[in-house]
Structures are given as C-alpha cells and as structure tokens.
Design an enzyme around this catalytic site. Structure first.
Site, mmCIF file in Angstrom:
data_model
loop_
_atom_site.group_PDB
_atom_site.id
_atom_site.type_symbol
_atom_site.label_atom_id
_atom_site.label_comp_id
_atom_site.label_asym_id
_atom_site.label_seq_id
_atom_site.Cartn_x
_atom_site.Cartn_y
_atom_site.Cartn_z
ATOM 1 N N GLU A 283 -81.079 15.542 -1.766
ATOM 2 C CA GLU A 283 -80.753 14.370 -2.981
ATOM 3 C C GLU A 283 -79.363 13.907 -2.593
ATOM 4 O O GLU A 283 -79.262 12.537 -2.912
ATOM 5 C CB GLU A 283 -81.143 14.809 -4.295
ATOM 6 C CG GLU A 283 -82.579 15.191 -4.354
ATOM 7 C CD GLU A 283 -83.540 14.012 -4.349
ATOM 8 O OE1 GLU A 283 -83.017 13.188 -4.177
ATOM 9 O OE2 GLU A 283 -84.883 14.305 -4.336
ATOM 10 N N ASP B 142 -92.794 14.124 4.173
ATOM 11 C CA ASP B 142 -92.718 12.708 4.607
ATOM 12 C C ASP B 142 -91.283 12.253 5.363
ATOM 13 O O ASP B 142 -91.483 11.667 6.402
ATOM 14 C CB ASP B 142 -92.699 11.944 2.993
ATOM 15 C CG ASP B 142 -91.718 12.531 2.023
ATOM 16 O OD1 ASP B 142 -90.891 13.513 2.329
ATOM 17 O OD2 ASP B 142 -91.586 11.855 0.735
ATOM 18 N N GLU C 95 -98.404 10.291 -10.039
ATOM 19 C CA GLU C 95 -97.815 11.071 -8.909
ATOM 20 C C GLU C 95 -98.924 11.728 -7.956
ATOM 21 O O GLU C 95 -98.579 11.698 -6.845
ATOM 22 C CB GLU C 95 -96.967 12.218 -9.633
ATOM 23 C CG GLU C 95 -95.623 11.718 -10.321
ATOM 24 C CD GLU C 95 -94.637 11.339 -9.143
ATOM 25 O OE1 GLU C 95 -93.881 12.336 -8.977
ATOM 26 O OE2 GLU C 95 -95.037 10.351 -8.215
ATOM 27 N N GLU D 186 -92.020 3.597 -3.134
ATOM 28 C CA GLU D 186 -92.490 3.654 -1.743
ATOM 29 C C GLU D 186 -93.650 2.727 -1.478
ATOM 30 O O GLU D 186 -93.761 1.944 -0.475
ATOM 31 C CB GLU D 186 -93.171 5.133 -1.518
ATOM 32 C CG GLU D 186 -92.050 6.222 -1.374
ATOM 33 C CD GLU D 186 -91.472 6.758 -2.513
ATOM 34 O OE1 GLU D 186 -90.563 7.441 -2.323
ATOM 35 O OE2 GLU D 186 -92.092 6.210 -3.758
#
Length: 881
Positions: A83, A230, A324, A337
C-alpha cells in the site's frame, strides 16, 4: 478534497460521517486495512496528480508545498509495503511527473526543484529493508523508522505475502530508478518478479494467491484475477509498456493464455486450483477483478472485456454499487476499478453507451454515498447504510477516471497519452523507457510451449477506435448479457414440520422456552441445565448431567438440549431476511442519516410495502414494553421506541400495537453495543402464531439507537422512515414541502418525479438481495463429551462455536449494522485556506418552502440554506453524527 483538507488534514484519511481525520492508534483498529496508514498525510499525497488532471493547478501547487513542509516519512509505525508503494511512493512520483511538466510549460511550479522526488527516494530507501529475504520477495510490512529486523521494528516475523503484494512494485521502483539514476530500486523489484515467475505452476502457468517469502512454496493454491493476484498481471503488461522489456510481455502473454483457458468462463472470471485448473476453487467473484476488462483493453482483447464489464454493470444496476464479494460481503468501499474499465472501454470503442454507464456511476455516488463531509463507503449495498470511511484511493482514482471518461482533448492541460497509469492511477511519463537504462532489456523467449493467441498482435495499448466501421460491435456483444444477473435470489426453505422428532418428550419443549419465565428456569435447573447471560446479549445454555435432580431428569435435559439445537438450526434455514433501514427524515437530517436495522420474523413485511412506514417517534412507558402501555396518547399513530429485554419481542409488538403505534423500534439494552463490532440478525417470534402483529418492528443496537434518542433530546419532534432500503430524498419528500437546498441545483424540478420513478425502477426488491452476510441465523452443533452440552444464542451465523452449541434465535436476543448520513446537496467550491464560500458572495434571505414542481432557487439562496444546514449539524456532538 476540500473537506479532507478542512476536517482531516494532516490525518491520513477523512472520516466523512463524523467530519474528522482518521489517525492510526486513535480509532479502533480495523486490522490489515489500517496498514495503509502511516501518519504521512496519505490522502493528500495520493491525490496530487488528480488535481492536475482536473485542471486544479493552483490547488496542486499549494498541496505540493504542504507535502514538502509537513509530511514526515520517518515515523515509528508499521505499514504495508504494497500500500505504501502504490499510494505514497506512487503519489510522490506522480506528483513529481506532473510538477516538472507544469514547470516546463512556464506558468506554474517555477519554484519546484525536485523536492517530491527527493521524498520519494527517501521513502524508497525506507522500503528496501523489506526485501532482505533469501527469495527476494519483500516482507509484507516494514517499520518506516526501524526497518524489519530491528528489535523495535515490531515486524519481520511474517512468512507469507500475497502475489500482488510482491509483484506490484516494478512500475514505481523502476520509475524511481529512472528518475534518480539509482538502479537498486528497479533491481529489487525485478528480482521479486523473477522469483514469482519461476515459481509459477509450470503445467498450468498460473500463480497462487499467497506465497511463502522464504521458501517460495504456494500457501494458497487457488488462482484468479481478483484480490491477492490482480495487479501482478497488470504490472507485467504495463512494465513492458513503460520499460520496453520484451520478457515482461512474454510473461504476461503466457499468464493471459492460462487465464483465458481456465479462469475465464464468460462473462465470469472464477478462481481455480493451480494444480487442477479445470476445477473451480469458488463460485463467486470479488469486486477487485472489475479492473480486468480495462487490462484486456490494453491487451487488445475487446470481446471478453465487454462481456465481463456488462455483467458487472448489471450487478451495479441491481445494487447501485458492486458488493465486495457478490453474495458474501455486501459492503462497498467506493472502489474505482469498474470506473477504470469503463474509461478504457470507451477509449477503445468510442461507444457512447459507456458514457451512460459513467453517468450512472456519478448519479449513484451523489444519491447514495454523498454525505455532508464527503463521500462515505457503503456498509451494506442492500440497505444503503454507510461506513465512516473514505479511502484515499477514492480521490486518487475514482474522480480521475470519471473526469477522463467525459473530458475532451481541449479539457486537458496536457496529453494524457504521454503517461501510463499505475494501479493507483498515478501518472508516470512514457519517456522513462529511454532514460537511465541501467539494466539491459531481456529479449529472450521463455521456454514454455508456443501459445495459440491470435490477439498478440494487438498487445500494445491502443487508445484509438478499434472498430471504426462497426459501431454496433460492442452492443452486439452486450445484448445477450442484459439478463445475466438473476432477477431474484433463492429464498430460504419453508418451515419444517412442526414435530421435532418422535420418542419421549421432555417436560419443557425448546420452542416454548422463555428465558424470562421463572417456572421455565426452575425446570431447567431440575434437568441440570443452567442459563448464562453473556455480555454481548447472547444466552448460553449448558447442561451438566450430574447436577440434574435424577437420572430421568438428566435424560429430559439431554432431550431438551438436542431439541434446542435442532430448533436453532431450523431457525437459521427457515427465514433469511435481509436487513432493513431506519432513515431520519425530519430537520435537520432530511433523509441523510440512515441506520441499518435488524428485521423481525413477524409483523409487516417492509419488502412488500415499498413506501415503508413513516411517522414521528415516541418513547413508551414502561420503556421495556413488556406490559400495557401507560402513555398510549403519546404513542398513538407514532413509531414507538422501546428497550430490549425482560420479555419476548412479539410481546412488545403486541403491547405497542394495542396502544395505537404504527411501528416499533427496539433499542439494545447492552450499553455501547454497535454494529461496528457485532453482526446483524433478525428478531424471532415467540413460538406462537404471530399473524395478529401487523405493524413493522425493527431492531437497533445501543449506539445507533442513541442517535435517535439524542435527536429527540435536541429537536423533540423526530420523524423516521422504516423501510426495506434507504430512499432517495426525491422519493421521501415527493408531494411534500422540502427545503430548497436539498434540491440539486443542476436539476430541473419538473423532472424530479420522472427521475424518482426511474430511480425506483432500478432499485432491487429487497427480496432479491442476497443476505448471507448480514442475515440472522442460527448455527447448531451436536452436543459432545462427558454428559455436558451447551446451547448458545449466537448472533453470528458464520462463527463456529467453541463448545457444542445452538444459536438460539430467542425472541429477545439479537444484533445489527451501522447508521450513517448521506447528502446530495450542492457543495460550495473551496479555495486554498478557505473551504467555505465567502459570505459577501452569499445573500442570506428567508427561505420559503417549495413544492417539487417549483423552479430551482438562485444559487445564492441554495448556498445560504446549505450553510444553515452545516451549522445545524455542527450543533450536534460529532460522535452522534
């Protein structure tokens, strides 16, 4: 952004419901989610290049000065390497990229001398200790001050990391090396990517979700394109684009062939086992994979991108947002996204359909997520309840992609085609591919078998119209998918036969048991069954055979416990109701505060009464509602507030209904209970016929209930709406008087009714909404061991019991989900150092009530009313918002 700067800076993130900053250590821990927070003004750094994309160059210049002056990267705090890399390092590099671009243009940033790049290099060195492993894969966390293995680091003991965590470094680290001429960063990121590639499952060419950073063994061997993997795939393709290294393209193509062969099941993308790729690992999808259609556009494989995107859009049209995990987790933290993929598909096809998709996203954000201090994450997409959370990626990505979706070339102050987006949508210039090339490119072909993929010719990013002669191409692919999302969800199975088995029956039936009945407690004692009230409101039943009055009583006790376990298990299956909503519609809330409420298995079914039940609230006497109401004149034609406990829920409902109440809200008596810490479940009946109860009954935890009680103390007359789902204000106030500032300034009033009806037509029926994650239920297990058994009234249908247990949905033992606020009123623009509109520009005047068919008020009047509303909110205690 203005709210973040006014209410939260220098905190990492804004808490939009309580209008304050989220400071790590001062708020309750959210687990791994908090690893993104490092006391380095995260949101400000993450938003830098977004300001330039939106042509807010003055605000950008001031923001850069703030970062240089205030941000400290030497904090004694443990943060996520992943992150921190994509949000902070990427944010600093993106800010530096656009800063030097603006400086070259000659108008702004003339004073800039690479300060953001110096900070990025400092942060890069602070992340390097995480790579001190034999494999080259980084530790998942690092202490910004002490590194990893220092005695005071409080990290370095982890053994596993996710594939995306280790494989999403190459863009930022390589850009840092190219900008500074220091090769070590790119070398470390390449080594991590090389190791993951070598550890792929050779027969399937897939990678797992989690890997051991020391041995390279796959810990989680399922593979997909969503959470955990991803951006690893994304960075392989984009590393080829940015760095020009053919080996990255070869790896991506190899993985992509495996994805399309095993994981892609159009329009779905389902996880499989890496060793047995023909076997699905799960049957649901998570929201993070919504990025994949955008990546397929860069790949040039348009058809599957259109298919998956359309399927996801059908889910959004049903729930307003992407949950989610479809069916399992109903929350939505405003992830970008899907907006990202919408942008790329529009760029590839030029199809105006995707502009309509973007318009829907914006309308949903304003209607359902906007609150006075920003945009709040959705705690449950089925009810519209909020979470006091606005992640930095919302400003970094969502508005950037939505702006670019609608922007014409003349709207941009620079050419966006000169940059590549990182996974956090930060901008890195493509000219880096020819700058400071300290590492030679590898143009070797891997040893895997030749791939049959006719799309490889399209691999370079193509932002031109791919199908100029066939504008109906995308529509022809979408059309068969219009009904791909089921219009209804499976209902719970019907009630089983009333008989719970044959053979001797105990003197007390489980279905007749009442925890408040002294006679029943005496019978339990005789059978060796003791009752324990737990702190969280559950009731635990434990049998000790040796404590029974006789051996026959012990047998009766065992049968009672078995019956209770079977009953609780049956209750879990029979009625799986979704959560409901309590919406405060009176002044000064006007529908912006939405509290998620636990449903009841009896009384009015709010899902069949779309208008819900609306009325003013009144506290009953006695407050527990367990006897005849002594103040019926105060309760008549109102929604009764009462306290949990002392008797069955159904008994409370009958008493208030007899007194003339039109609905009831039960508030938990467990001080401090909150939906933040306890799951929701439904109020059960009393084991008897409850058809006589016709009013709606809902349950609120103590914290959420106190919001209504405090509102009563502050404003006396408080009106609420009980419904299956939060309503937009056009629906709530249809045909009623409404303050002008609630009306969106860019909306013609004569269109409101039409918009409202259209909105309603898009809302899912609450019966259709999946309810696995929030619904009440019971978990039953067979008793075991040494003549002792236990039955526990457990509010969480997913948590296993530590002893033989039964979750008893006893009609006075239950919990729910949190309340929040929402707003769609126009916000004044902010200027540096002053987030409120200047008073000399706003003429305060008496606001007249307006009907829905009236015209829009002048902007000055709307802003004046909006300021009055903000002042009203500020009068209330922050915690109670």
């Amino acid at each position: 952004f203005c709210s973040q700067q006014e209410h939260a800076y220098p905190a990492d993130e804004l808490m939009p419901l309580t209008c304050r900053g989220r400071v790590r250590g001062q708020e309750p821990s959210r687990g791994d989610v908090d690893d993104a927070l490092g006391k380095f003004s995260l949101t400000l750094i993450d938003t830098l290049d977004t300001l330039v994309v939106l042509n807010k160059t003055k605000e950008f210049e001031e923001a850069v000065k703030k970062v240089i002056k205030d941000v400290n990267l030497d904090n004694d705090i443990v943060v996520s390497v992943f992150e921190t890399n994509i949000r902070v390092l990427g944010g600093l590099l993106g800010g530096h990229s656009v800063a030097i671009m603006l400086k070259e243009k000659g108008e702004y940033m003339q004073w800039y001398n690479g300060e953001l790049l110096h900070m990025a290099k400092e942060l890069g060195y602070k992340l390097l200790p995480a790579f001190n492993t034999t494999s080259g894969l980084p530790y998942p966390r690092v202490n910004l001050k002490f590194g990893v293995r220092h005695p005071e680091a409080r990290t370095g003991t982890e053994t596993d990391t996710c594939t995306a965590c280790a494989g999403t470094l190459i863009l930022e680290f390589a850009a840092l090396s190219r900008f500074t001429g220091t090769s070590i960063f790119e070398e470390y990121a390449r080594k991590a990517l090389d190791f993951i590639w070598e550890k792929r499952q050779r027969s399937s060419n897939l990678v797992g979700v989690t890997i051991n950073i020391h041995t390279g063994d796959w810990v989680r061997k399922d593979s997909g394109v969503g959470a955990g993997i991803d951006s690893y795939y994304e960075y392989l393709l984009k590393a080829y684009v940015l760095l020009g290294d053919d080996s990255f393209l070869e790896r991506f193509n190899t993985h992509y062939d495996a994805i399309m062969r095993y994981i892609s099941q159009p329009p779905l993308l389902l996880d499989v086992h890496i060793h047995k790729p023909m076997l699905n690992a799960r049957t649901w999808m998570d929201s993070l994979l919504a990025f994949f259609p955008g990546l397929q556009v860069l790949k040039g494989d348009i058809r599957p991108a259109i298919e998956t995107h359309e399927m996801l859009y059908q889910v959004i049209k049903k729930h307003n947002f992407l949950p989610e995990v479809k069916v399992h987790w109903a929350q939505h933290p405003l992830r970008p996204e899907f907006a990202e993929s919408t942008y790329f598909l529009y760029k590839a096809t030029g199809d105006p359909y995707y502009l309509e998709v973007g318009k829907t996203l914006i309308e949903n954000l304003n209607k359902y997520a906007r609150v006075p201090c920003g945009f709040a994450a959705m705690k449950d997409v089925r009810t519209g309840s909020h979470e006091d959370r606005m992640d930095s990626f919302f400003l970094a990505e969502m508005f950037k992609y939505l702006y670019l979706l609608f922007a014409d070339k003349e709207d941009m102050i620079f050419d966006i085609e000169d940059y590549i987006f990182t996974t956090e949508a930060h901008l890195l210039p493509l000219w880096l591919s020819t700058t400071n090339q300290t590492i030679s490119k590898k143009n070797t072909v891997c040893n895997s078998s030749k791939l049959d993929d006719s799309n490889f010719d399209w691999t370079c990013p193509n932002t031109q119209i791919l199908f100029p002669n066939d504008p109906m191409f995308a529509q022809s692919i979408r059309e068969p998918l219009k009904n791909v999302v089921d219009k209804s969800c499976p209902r719970g199975i019907s009630r089983a036969e009333e008989s719970l088995g044959s053979g001797p029956k105990p003197p007390l039936r489980a279905r007749d048991f009442m925890a408040s009945n002294p006679e029943h407690l005496e019978i339990l004692k005789k059978m060796g069954v003791s009752l324990i009230h737990l702190k969280d409101g559950r009731v635990q039943l434990v049998q000790h055979a040796v404590q029974a009055a006789s051996s026959l009583d012990a047998e009766d006790g065992l049968r009672f416990m078995q019956e209770m376990i079977e009953l609780s298990s049956q209750q879990q299956k029979e009625q799986q109701l979704p959560p409901r909503a309590v919406q405060i519609v009176s002044h000064p809330f006007f529908g912006r505060v939405v509290l998620t409420a636990g449903p009841a298995q009896f009384g009015m079914d709010l899902s069949k009464h779309k208008a819900g039940t609306r009325g003013f609230v009144a506290t009953i006497k006695p407050y527990n509602g367990c006897s005849e109401i002594t103040n019926p004149e105060a309760v008549k034609e109102k929604i009764a507030l009462m306290q949990r406990g002392q008797c069955m829920f159904a008994e409370k409902a009958r008493n208030i209904q007899k007194a003339g109440a039109i609905g009831g809200i039960v508030i938990d008596d467990n001080e401090g209970s909150s939906s933040d810490t306890a799951p929701l479940f439904q109020m059960a009946g009393d084991g008897k016929n409850t058809d006589d109860i016709t009013i709606p009954m809902l349950f609120l935890f103590n914290k959420e209930g106190n919001i209504i009680l405090d509102a009563i103390r502050e404003y006396e007359a408080v009106e609420v709406l009980l419904s299956d789902k939060a309503k937009d204000r056009a629906t709530i106030f249809k045909g009623k008087m409404i303050p002008n500032y609630i009306i969106d300034s860019n909306l013609e009033m004569e269109n409101m009714d039409q918009k409202s009806s259209e909105s309603d037509s898009h809302k899912p029926n609450s019966e259709e909404a999946p309810s696995d994650s929030q619904d009440a239920g019971a978990v039953g297990e067979e008793p075991e061991g040494g003549g002792e058994s236990s039955a526990v009234g457990d509010p969480d249908p997913l948590s296993p019991g530590s002893t033989a247990s039964a979750s008893v949905s006893m009609a006075d033992e239950d919990p729910h989900t949190s309340g929040s606020a929402e707003a769609s009123a126009p916000e004044p623009a902010c200027t540096p150092g002053d987030s409120q509109p200047q008073e000399q520009n706003t003429q305060r005047e008496a606001t007249s009530k307006a009907h829905w068919d009236s015209k829009v008020q002048p902007m000055e009047s709307i802003l004046a009313d909006w300021n009055e509303d903000i002042e009203a909110f500020e009068m209330m205690e922050k915690d109670e918002l």
